[in-house]
Design a protein around this motif. Sequence first.
Motif: not given
Length: 314
Positions: A9-12, A127-128, A164-167
């Motif tokens: 998700p971070s790359l996207d 959390g992140v 992963s989405e929160a990050g």
Amino acid sequence: MGTPEFAVPSLDMLMAEGYHVVGVVTQPDKPQGRKKVLTPTPVKAAAERHGLPVFQPVKLRDPEAVARLAEWKPDLIVTAAFGQILPKAVLDMPVRGCVNVHGSLLPKYRGGAPIQRSIINGESVTGVTLMYMAEGLDTGDMISRVEVPITDEDTSGTMFVKLSEAGSKLLQAEMPRLIAGETTAVPQNDEEASYARNLTREDEKMDWNRTSRELFNQIRGLVPFSGAFTMWDEQVFKVWAACNPDQVANEASSVSSAGQAEPGTVLQLNKSGIEIKTGNGSLWLTEVQPAGKKVMQAADFARGGTLKPGMVLR
């Protein structure tokens, strides 16, 4: 730099927001499954989908790998569950530094298995943390953090998705300041730090002397990766799911009539699953995997009649 699905998700997001991603670094392809098919990492698959160049060094600290990375002349390096320690030569390379999307509320749970350890240890919140990277393991200054609750329905698998989405959102919010060099960061309090070491086979072994809640957390923390296991008839008997011990009705349990049964004793088998004596009560197993078999509902396995009340899981 990233390897598992957690980093995708971070790359996207970086691509969707129009940032100039000059390249992606991920771990080498590894054999998967019984047939040992060489399989790309999720990050490599995502990078190829975006048409990005991919570099897969066996050891990033090799001089040849550092030189290859330097050819990209990165302004900023973003990592998320990459799986290798970045050497000083790489940390010093980008003018805006190296940042890491880490799946815990630092300084707690530094290390390679923060999500699994948080669940196994019974945390209700994780959390992140977005942090600058330093030479120590997850010791760098913190840029920002976001809390994410852990419910009793969560497993490591569901929390990987949530975090992963929160990050990705945390990184998205900070990227303009990171690029401009306008972030502020706070040092970690080392006295509050804890270490989330990578999981081993020992972490998968179930000790029936523990409490029902501890065993329930252990099972959830190991799903969907390895699963917890006990021994039955001298063979591995995996456990993939159990009922929340805090929500099982007292009348459904036979532990009160189990007398001095030792922990690990099978108390009953029925449509609810398999009830096992624990250190402080009992635990209902709902998904199991006998040796050499596929994962199945415990109720279906119970109908086979091979496991009977009074037998003991070790």
